[in-house]
Design an enzyme around this catalytic site. Structure first.
Site, PDB file in Angstrom:
ATOM      1  N   CYS A  81       1.011  -1.366   0.019  1.00 46.13           N
ATOM      2  CA  CYS A  81      -0.111  -0.009   0.015  1.00 46.13           C
ATOM      3  C   CYS A  81       0.935   1.371   0.019  1.00 46.13           C
ATOM      4  CB  CYS A  81      -1.060  -0.081   1.249  1.00 46.13           C
ATOM      5  SG  CYS A  81      -2.084  -1.354   1.356  1.00 46.13           S
ATOM      6  N   CYS A 201     -14.021  -0.203   7.012  1.00 47.29           N
ATOM      7  CA  CYS A 201     -13.109  -1.049   6.101  1.00 47.29           C
ATOM      8  C   CYS A 201     -12.891   0.165   5.005  1.00 47.29           C
ATOM      9  CB  CYS A 201     -13.593  -2.181   5.888  1.00 47.29           C
ATOM     10  SG  CYS A 201     -13.730  -3.427   6.838  1.00 47.29           S
ATOM     11  N   SER A 202     -11.799   0.211   4.556  1.00 48.45           N
ATOM     12  CA  SER A 202     -11.639   1.139   3.092  1.00 48.45           C
ATOM     13  C   SER A 202     -12.301   0.408   1.977  1.00 48.45           C
ATOM     14  CB  SER A 202     -10.140   1.293   3.025  1.00 48.45           C
ATOM     15  OG  SER A 202      -9.425   0.068   2.909  1.00 48.45           O
ATOM     16  N   HIS A 329      -9.441   3.231  -1.741  1.00 44.90           N
ATOM     17  CA  HIS A 329      -8.115   2.996  -1.560  1.00 44.90           C
ATOM     18  C   HIS A 329      -7.551   1.919  -2.746  1.00 44.90           C
ATOM     19  CE1 HIS A 329      -4.426   1.656   0.285  1.00 44.90           C
ATOM     20  NE2 HIS A 329      -4.997   0.871   0.899  1.00 44.90           N
TER      21      HIS A 329
END
Lengths: 381, 143
Positions: A81, A201-202, A329
């Protein structure tokens, strides 16, 4: 060493574009960043491209195949990430080293939907749900529970992070979602891995972001200092050995180490930071990073979210873009998208979500495994 | 998929679970003589201190305390939920991750630091492609 500046930067609106290709998405952001500063691909001396899902497939070159094959060096990088931020940092290093005067950094990702993480069968039988969980929501739930264990942080406090970031995203037209999620909605959403509900949660989305970086001499020569943003610090760390490493990724130590180095490099302290885009891959994570980045003292992150200090209008607004939780994301794009957000505020161009008077901002990402990248950005006065 | 290829008895779910013939099962760590770091699984170099060839196997404890946990309600297809993913610090050193059983999947019922013991049982009926059954380890509350 020369100072390095962001002179052009942009991101596409994050969303789901299954009909498009990774190079196509990357090319769009690249052109937007070039247009932002009025330069052409022929002006770029190198390209640093971050993508995770097709890390072995020369994404940077394929971007150039769409927008101009000028024969410049291309570096493709993958760092979980932290991929986009790592590409940006490679670009920054080439300017700092005096090798190039003007370069392009692109971060791009096309994501599937659903859970990330977990372990495949490997040899023998599948271990997921037998030897605990390797899914990302559970891993970050456990990281958050460490904070709860130490300081009594509550489910409600973690949930408030999502309420805040979803609210922020209603002010960001480039975010995946613009939907208010009140506290009850967040807490009553489907529980994925306690204490992370689905809204904590993304969001897996497709996206891209790109930046043009320039040396000071070149930026002045091109007349681009007016909207330039100074990269006052760029730091990358990996995770040092920790006692529980084998079963519990440590996102704290590498962030703390990076923050200490970044503040020293920029010659500032956390109290000088006006806004932060940090790695809220899960609501639990954001709480940890308030303390890891020195935005509050250890043990005060719960109070910080309770008192609205990290909300737009608060002492140090965090994730005014909506964050990974609501902006989305796209792994390889996230690092540069964070830098876009902070740069936009420093330029005074963030519209309804503008952090008034912002002159210093911080961006942070964590790639599990682990890589932490921090950038300090400063308004050019 | 033939049962004929199956081994005699159940196999250990991971390399660091030992099932000695005629003895009690246990978890095995590997400990660095130079710095005392403990690893799960065999290795020859210590990633804490970098020492080479200083690592010996050690028998890990069968009791410990719950460090942290998550209650998993959504997992991959075919995985039964909910379950408690737990990280346990073993008495005498070593940290292991596994399922916490014998307690409700309810945060009100689970306490950080609660004493647990390691128990060894069949791996939830999971078998490999050769039909082998497996023994796994679990944590359960200890009074």
């Amino acid at each position: 060493m020369t100072n390095a500046y962001v002179v052009g930067i942009d991101m596409i609106k994050f969303g789901r574009f299954p009909e498009r290709s990774v190079p196509d998405l990357g090319a769009e952001a690249a052109l937007m960043a070039l247009d932002d500063c009025g330069l052409k691909i022929q002006d770029m001396q190198a390209l640093y491209c971050g993508n995770l899902g097709q890390a072995n497939a020369m994404v940077g070159q394929r971007v150039l195949q769409q927008i101009g094959q000028t024969g410049i060096p291309v570096v493709n990088c993958a760092n979980a990430c932290a991929t986009g931020a790592t590409a940006f940092r490679e670009a920054w290093m080439s300017i700092k080293a005096g090798v190039y005067d003007v370069v392009l950094a692109v971060g791009v990702e096309q994501m599937g939907r659903g859970l990330l993480g977990g372990s495949g069968a490997g040899k023998g039988i599948p271990k997921e749900g037998l030897l605990g969980s390797g899914t990302m929501p559970a891993v970050f739930a456990e990281a958050g529970q460490e904070h709860a264990r130490k300081y009594g942080t509550t489910f409600e406090q973690f949930a408030k992070v999502s309420v805040k970031n979803h609210h922020h995203s209603t002010l960001n037209p480039k975010a995946m979602y613009q939907i208010e999620t009140p506290l009850e909605t967040v807490m009553n959403a489907e529980m994925i891995a306690y204490p992370n509900t689905k809204l904590m949660c993304s969001v897996n989305v497709d996206g891209s972001a790109a930046a043009v970086l320039c040396s000071e001499k070149k930026a002045k020569e091109l007349g681009l200092m007016g909207r330039a943003v100074k990269v006052a610090a760029s730091v990358l760390t990996s995770d040092p050995w920790q006692e529980r490493d084998l079963v519990m990724p440590d996102v704290n130590t590498c962030t703390r180490k990076a923050a200490a180095t970044a503040y020293e490099m920029a010659g500032i302290g956390p109290e000088d930071v006006n806004l932060v885009e940090l790695h809220d891959c899960f609501a639990t994570a954001e709480i940890l990073h308030y303390e890891n980045l020195g935005l509050c003292k250890d043990g005060e992150a719960g109070r910080m979210i309770d008192e609205g200090e990290s909300a737009l209008g608060g002492r140090v607004p965090v994730n005014v873009s909506g964050g990974l939780l609501s902006k989305g994301h796209p792994l390889g794009a996230t690092g540069i998208a964070n830098i876009y957000e902070v740069s936009t505020h420093l330029r005074g161009e963030a519209g309804k979500r503008q952090v008034e008077g912002a002159s210093v901002g911080l961006t942070h990402v964590i790639g599990l495994g682990s890589a932490c990248a921090l950038h300090v950005l400063e308004k050019v006065s | 998929m033939s049962e004929e290829n199956a081994a005699q008895g159940p196999l250990p779910v991971v390399d660091f679970l030992k099932l000695p013939e005629g003895g009690d099962p246990y978890l095995e760590g590997h400990k660095c003589k130079a710095c005392d770091a403990i690893y799960l699984g065999e290795r020859s170099i210590c990633s804490k201190c970098g020492a080479r060839g200083e690592i010996d196997p050690v028998k890990l404890g069968n009791t410990g305390t719950l460090y942290v946990y998550s209650i998993v309600h959504r997992s991959f297809p075919g995985i039964e939920v909910p379950y408690i993913s737990a990280i346990v610090d073993l008495d005498g050193g070593g940290t292991v991750k596994g399922n916490l059983i014998g307690v409700d999947a309810d945060p009100e019922k689970i306490e950080f630091g609660m004493p647990v013991e390691v128990v060894y049982k069949d791996a939830l009926g999971r078998k490999d492609k050769d039909g082998n059954s497996y023994t796994s380890y679990f944590f359960q509350p200890r009074s």
